[in-house]
Design an enzyme around this catalytic site. Structure first.
Site, PDB file in Angstrom:
ATOM      1  N   HIS A  41     121.405 139.863 105.479  1.00 40.73           N
ATOM      2  CA  HIS A  41     122.089 140.246 106.722  1.00 40.73           C
ATOM      3  C   HIS A  41     122.471 138.927 107.404  1.00 40.73           C
ATOM      4  O   HIS A  41     121.795 138.454 108.313  1.00 40.73           O
ATOM      5  CB  HIS A  41     121.171 141.069 107.630  1.00 40.73           C
ATOM      6  CG  HIS A  41     120.742 142.380 107.043  1.00 40.73           C
ATOM      7  ND1 HIS A  41     119.871 142.482 105.987  1.00 40.73           N
ATOM      8  CD2 HIS A  41     121.080 143.664 107.377  1.00 40.73           C
ATOM      9  CE1 HIS A  41     119.680 143.763 105.686  1.00 40.73           C
ATOM     10  NE2 HIS A  41     120.407 144.499 106.519  1.00 40.73           N
ATOM     11  N   SER A 102     121.502 131.546 110.042  1.00 44.61           N
ATOM     12  CA  SER A 102     120.655 131.331 108.855  1.00 44.61           C
ATOM     13  C   SER A 102     121.411 130.839 107.619  1.00 44.61           C
ATOM     14  O   SER A 102     120.917 129.921 106.936  1.00 44.61           O
ATOM     15  CB  SER A 102     119.856 132.597 108.548  1.00 44.61           C
ATOM     16  OG  SER A 102     120.677 133.732 108.494  1.00 44.61           O
ATOM     17  N   GLY A 146     123.522 144.968 102.748  1.00 45.58           N
ATOM     18  CA  GLY A 146     122.465 144.051 102.317  1.00 45.58           C
ATOM     19  C   GLY A 146     121.306 144.753 101.631  1.00 45.58           C
ATOM     20  O   GLY A 146     120.719 144.232 100.677  1.00 45.58           O
ATOM     21  N   ASP A 166     117.023 140.195 107.378  1.00 49.82           N
ATOM     22  CA  ASP A 166     117.092 140.043 108.842  1.00 49.82           C
ATOM     23  C   ASP A 166     118.007 141.117 109.420  1.00 49.82           C
ATOM     24  O   ASP A 166     119.101 140.825 109.915  1.00 49.82           O
ATOM     25  CB  ASP A 166     117.624 138.618 109.129  1.00 49.82           C
ATOM     26  CG  ASP A 166     117.692 138.317 110.606  1.00 49.82           C
ATOM     27  OD1 ASP A 166     116.990 138.971 111.395  1.00 49.82           O
ATOM     28  OD2 ASP A 166     118.463 137.400 110.968  1.00 49.82           O
TER      29      ASP A 166
HETATM   30  N1  SAM Z   1     120.564 136.312 109.669  1.00 51.78           N
HETATM   31  C1  SAM Z   1     121.456 135.916 110.756  1.00 51.78           C
HETATM   32  C2  SAM Z   1     120.955 134.619 111.342  1.00 51.78           C
HETATM   33  O1  SAM Z   1     119.739 134.417 111.395  1.00 51.78           O
HETATM   34  O2  SAM Z   1     121.794 133.800 111.738  1.00 51.78           O
HETATM   35  C3  SAM Z   1     121.521 136.961 111.835  1.00 51.78           C
HETATM   36  C4  SAM Z   1     121.747 138.340 111.354  1.00 51.78           C
HETATM   37  S1  SAM Z   1     121.829 139.596 112.567  1.00 51.78           S
HETATM   38  C5  SAM Z   1     120.212 139.753 113.128  1.00 51.78           C
HETATM   39  C6  SAM Z   1     122.020 141.023 111.573  1.00 51.78           C
HETATM   40  C7  SAM Z   1     123.384 141.090 110.871  1.00 51.78           C
HETATM   41  O3  SAM Z   1     123.333 142.170 109.941  1.00 51.78           O
HETATM   42  C8  SAM Z   1     124.558 141.369 111.768  1.00 51.78           C
HETATM   43  O4  SAM Z   1     125.530 140.368 111.572  1.00 51.78           O
HETATM   44  C9  SAM Z   1     125.094 142.733 111.309  1.00 51.78           C
HETATM   45  O5  SAM Z   1     126.503 142.830 111.362  1.00 51.78           O
HETATM   46  C10 SAM Z   1     124.616 142.762 109.887  1.00 51.78           C
HETATM   47  N2  SAM Z   1     124.394 144.082 109.283  1.00 51.78           N
HETATM   48  C11 SAM Z   1     124.093 145.275 109.872  1.00 51.78           C
HETATM   49  N3  SAM Z   1     123.860 146.212 108.934  1.00 51.78           N
HETATM   50  C12 SAM Z   1     123.979 145.591 107.732  1.00 51.78           C
HETATM   51  C13 SAM Z   1     123.796 145.999 106.398  1.00 51.78           C
HETATM   52  N4  SAM Z   1     123.462 147.257 106.101  1.00 51.78           N
HETATM   53  N5  SAM Z   1     123.981 145.098 105.410  1.00 51.78           N
HETATM   54  C14 SAM Z   1     124.326 143.815 105.686  1.00 51.78           C
HETATM   55  N6  SAM Z   1     124.502 143.363 106.948  1.00 51.78           N
HETATM   56  C15 SAM Z   1     124.322 144.229 107.951  1.00 51.78           C
END
Ligand code: SAM
Length: 282
Positions: A41, A102, A146, A166
């Site tokens: 994510h 990240s 993800g 995440d």
């Molecule tokens: N990991 C990033 C960081 O630490 O910089 C922050 C991630 S943020 C907490 C969660 C992200 O997951 C968002 O950008 C959102 O759009 C994405 N997201 C939501 N559902 C998802 C899924 N099922 N699969 C992948 N990404 C997803």
């Protein structure tokens, strides 16, 4: 999908997550053989702290904002240096304007032989992430789910590496889902390290996640929770935590040294604190 990480980038949850991610990557670098980083994510990779979302979210001043203004003791400074050096390199003039997410932190710490797979479901964020790493042959960006992608990307060709899970925690049930996904992912890649991030909104759901993982066949597991105020309090998010499967053997002791300073520096009210739980011997 309403969650946009730009509102939260650089907050206390990011600080904890990214310090630990950087420590895990630095540990992987102790050996020459290549490793893989998988970010399920990933977000957009780089956040504008002067932008509209960051300003409206107003969370980074109590996260990375406090860290850059603090003077940690030497042993803590050494532990946070791999992450903080990346943040500083993103802000060359010295003024904090940008915060690396990240995938960018991982990319900055990786070596020539290492690879990153970054996954993001939101089409706009996925496009921004793909643009950030355009032409970089060390990085594969997948605009995909993800959770589902874990099956496709595990195990990678490398025996060593780290998976960051995440999620956005927008939908109910993502805490148990995280626990189940981590066990399944570990079965597919038992030599990998896995970091799962979660929000703390009371201890009970977090304790249930820890118990689920402790009862699983996973045999090396540590958890760390950071409370910026009483974890049972209502209102703004009072805490965040990580479970780390197959942690570097140095990580639990590093957390013991880091967390008292981090919890004090990031405290926002009564009940602030932390806990490091060695759930299975590392
Ligand atoms: N990991 C990033 C960081 O630490 O910089 C922050 C991630 S943020 C907490 C969660 C992200 O997951 C968002 O950008 C959102 O759009 C994405 N997201 C939501 N559902 C998802 C899924 N099922 N699969 C992948 N990404 C997803």
């Amino acid at each position: 999908m309403n969650y946009r990480h730009a509102f939260h980038a650089g907050n206390f949850g990011d600080v904890l997550k990214h310090i630990v991610l950087a420590l895990v990557i630095e540990h992987l670098k102790a050996k020459e053989t290549a490793f893989r980083v998988i970010d399920t994510h990933a977000g957009i990779g780089r956040y504008d702290l002067a932008g509209d979302e960051a300003e409206r979210g107003d969370e980074w001043p109590d996260g990375i904002g406090r860290i850059v203004a603090a003077a940690p003791p030497a042993d803590v400074a050494a532990l946070i240096a791999p992450w903080l050096d990346v943040v500083r390199a993103e802000n060359e003039g010295g003024t904090l304007l940008t915060y690396p997410g990240s995938p960018l932190i991982a990319r900055r710490l990786m070596r020539r032989q290492d690879r990153l797979t970054a996954i993001e479901l939101h089409p706009d964020d996925g496009a921004a992430l793909a643009a950030l790493f355009s032409g970089d042959r060390h990085v594969t960006v997948r605009i995909a789910d993800g959770w589902a992608s874990l099956k496709a990307v595990l195990p990678p060709p490398e025996r060593r590496g780290v998976v960051l899970v995440d999620p956005a925690f927008e939908v109910a049930g993502e805490l148990p889902r995280l626990g189940e996904a981590l066990v399944r992912a570990w079965r597919r890649w038992p030599t990998g390290t896995f970091i799962g991030w979660y929000p703390v909104k009371g201890r009970a759901p977090v304790d249930a996640l820890h118990a689920h993982l402790a009862d699983s066949p996973i045999d090396k597991l540590v958890a760390v929770d950071l409370f910026v105020r009483d974890p049972e309090s209502a209102g703004r998010l009072p805490g965040a935590g990580l479970v780390v499967v197959n942690p570097p053997w140095t990580l639990p002791d590093a957390l013991d040294r880091l967390m008292p300073w981090l919890a004090e520096t990031l405290a926002q009210g009564p009940g602030a604190g932390f806990r490091v739980r060695r759930l299975k011997a590392a």
